[in-house]
Design a protein around this motif. Structure first.
Motif, PDB file in Angstrom:
ATOM      1  N   LEU A 113     -27.567  -2.022  30.712  1.00 21.13           N
ATOM      2  CA  LEU A 113     -27.148  -0.729  30.147  1.00 21.13           C
ATOM      3  C   LEU A 113     -28.343   0.009  29.554  1.00 21.13           C
ATOM      4  CD1 LEU A 113     -25.006   1.292  29.077  1.00 21.13           C
ATOM      5  CD2 LEU A 113     -24.857  -0.119  27.055  1.00 21.13           C
ATOM      6  N   ALA A 126     -29.255  -5.751  20.959  1.00 18.34           N
ATOM      7  CA  ALA A 126     -28.652  -6.809  21.776  1.00 18.34           C
ATOM      8  C   ALA A 126     -29.491  -8.079  21.718  1.00 18.34           C
ATOM      9  CB  ALA A 126     -28.519  -6.322  23.215  1.00 18.34           C
ATOM     10  N   ILE A 157     -19.478 -10.964  27.994  1.00 18.25           N
ATOM     11  CA  ILE A 157     -20.617 -10.056  28.053  1.00 18.25           C
ATOM     12  C   ILE A 157     -21.866 -10.828  27.644  1.00 18.25           C
ATOM     13  CG2 ILE A 157     -21.533  -7.881  27.264  1.00 18.25           C
ATOM     14  CD1 ILE A 157     -19.036  -7.458  28.694  1.00 18.25           C
ATOM     15  N   LEU A 173     -26.324 -11.121  27.437  1.00 20.71           N
ATOM     16  CA  LEU A 173     -27.453 -10.280  27.039  1.00 20.71           C
ATOM     17  C   LEU A 173     -27.896  -9.372  28.180  1.00 20.71           C
ATOM     18  CD1 LEU A 173     -29.770  -9.494  25.153  1.00 20.71           C
ATOM     19  CD2 LEU A 173     -30.979 -11.509  25.904  1.00 20.71           C
ATOM     20  N   ASP A 226     -26.176  -7.917  30.418  1.00 25.03           N
ATOM     21  CA  ASP A 226     -25.375  -6.707  30.575  1.00 25.03           C
ATOM     22  C   ASP A 226     -25.885  -5.592  29.671  1.00 25.03           C
ATOM     23  OD1 ASP A 226     -23.597  -7.862  32.444  1.00 25.03           O
ATOM     24  OD2 ASP A 226     -22.680  -8.979  30.808  1.00 25.03           O
ATOM     25  N   TYR A 227     -26.168  -5.988  28.422  1.00 22.94           N
ATOM     26  CA  TYR A 227     -26.702  -4.982  27.491  1.00 22.94           C
ATOM     27  C   TYR A 227     -28.064  -4.490  27.948  1.00 22.94           C
ATOM     28  CZ  TYR A 227     -23.045  -5.735  24.090  1.00 22.94           C
ATOM     29  OH  TYR A 227     -21.843  -5.784  23.464  1.00 22.94           O
ATOM     30  N   LEU A 228     -28.890  -5.406  28.482  1.00 23.11           N
ATOM     31  CA  LEU A 228     -30.219  -4.970  28.930  1.00 23.11           C
ATOM     32  C   LEU A 228     -30.111  -4.060  30.142  1.00 23.11           C
ATOM     33  CD1 LEU A 228     -32.441  -8.113  28.428  1.00 23.11           C
ATOM     34  CD2 LEU A 228     -32.198  -6.101  27.011  1.00 23.11           C
TER      35      LEU A 228
END
Lengths: 100, 188
Positions: free
Chosen positions: A10, A48, A2, A4, A6-8
């Motif tokens: 989301l 994140a 995973i 960064l 991916d979190y952004l």
């Protein structure tokens, strides 16, 4: 793994959901819920970034966002209660009493 | 591996729950799904290593803010569905998506140019709450105090706004009426 991004992604999706709610809702209480969704999306992005850049400033700003959200809810709900006592409804369209 | 499983599980559940929050007509469904989504966001914070932030999220958001919403709902009629006259649904979805895309591009512009430097890297051999405390009470002390004053102002504003005419109690008025009735009957 995973990253960064991916979190952004989301966070962006959740922000979009909240923004659609803000644009779509006519009930003031539902509008508050959509605002909370947007604030939480910003918090995810901060946490994140803080994790992947090894910097604690992101978490600090997330704390201050939580504090702002708490005070916003306290004042906003007080205003909503006053509005409901006066108008008997929470609809946004009834608020436009000053239109010509 | 476990991080991937946790991330995808949490993100799918959060997106679904927040969609329910935004799209449902019932206020109670909306509030419950929002609270559940916030619990799962605390899970995402834990997987990111931000332990203290996750605990604060659980205590403040799920504990305090949702309880405040639940108490405020006692003033409103929440049993019936919310009636909203929405004019153009697809246009709103398009506008919301485009605006959010614009925000994402604006916010991610500094990341793309790789201008970010770590100002306060976590110290070695220190757990996350300790590191947070060290940074919060040194570099961010003034914003911390300002946030404390802001919370005090918000508390006073909430008490004044919601507590108008709190000195007139409904039950004591009923008691007075009953007493007056008894007195009138006695006079007869």
């Amino acid at each position: 793994m995973i990253e960064l991004n991916d979190y952004l992604i989301l966070s962006g999706l959740l922000f979009t959901i909240g923004l659609v709610g803000v644009l779509r809702r006519k009930n003031l209480l539902m509008l508050f819920f959509a605002t909370e969704v947007m604030l939480n999306a910003a918090n995810i992005a901060f946490a994140a970034t803080s994790h992947y850049y090894n910097d604690l400033s992101g978490q600090m700003f997330a704390f201050f966002i939580i504090a702002v959200a708490a005070s916003e809810v306290a004042v906003g709900l007080g205003l909503l209660i006053v509005l409901y006592k006066r108008h008997g409804t929470l609809d946004l369209d009834n608020l436009a009493s000053m239109k010509g | 591996m476990y991080e991937q499983i946790a991330f995808y599980l949490f993100s799918v559940l959060i997106i679904g729950l927040f969609l329910v929050t935004v799209l449902t007509k019932n206020v109670l469904y909306s509030m419950t799904s929002l609270a559940a989504g916030m619990v799962l966001i605390a899970g995402i914070f834990f997987t990111l290593g931000a332990d203290f932030l996750g605990v604060v999220q659980l205590i403040v958001y799920v504990g305090a803010i949702m309880a405040l919403y639940a108490f405020a709902m006692m003033f409103f009629d929440v049993t019936k569905d919310v009636k909203e006259n929405n004019t153009n649904g697809s246009l709103i979805f398009l506008l919301g998506g485009l605006t959010a895309l614009m925000f994402v591009i604006i916010m991610s512009a500094p990341i793309m140019s790789e201008n970010i430097q770590a100002l306060y890297p976590p110290m070695a051999g220190v757990t996350n709450p300790q590191a947070v405390g060290m940074v919060l009470f040194t570099k961010y002390l003034v914003p911390f105090e300002v946030a404390a004053v802001m919370l005090l102002v918000a508390m006073i504003a909430g008490i004044i706004l919601a507590g108008k005419k709190m000195d007139q109690s409904l039950t004591t008025e009923d008691d007075v009426i009953v007493e007056i009735d008894i007195l009138e009957e006695d006079e007869k």
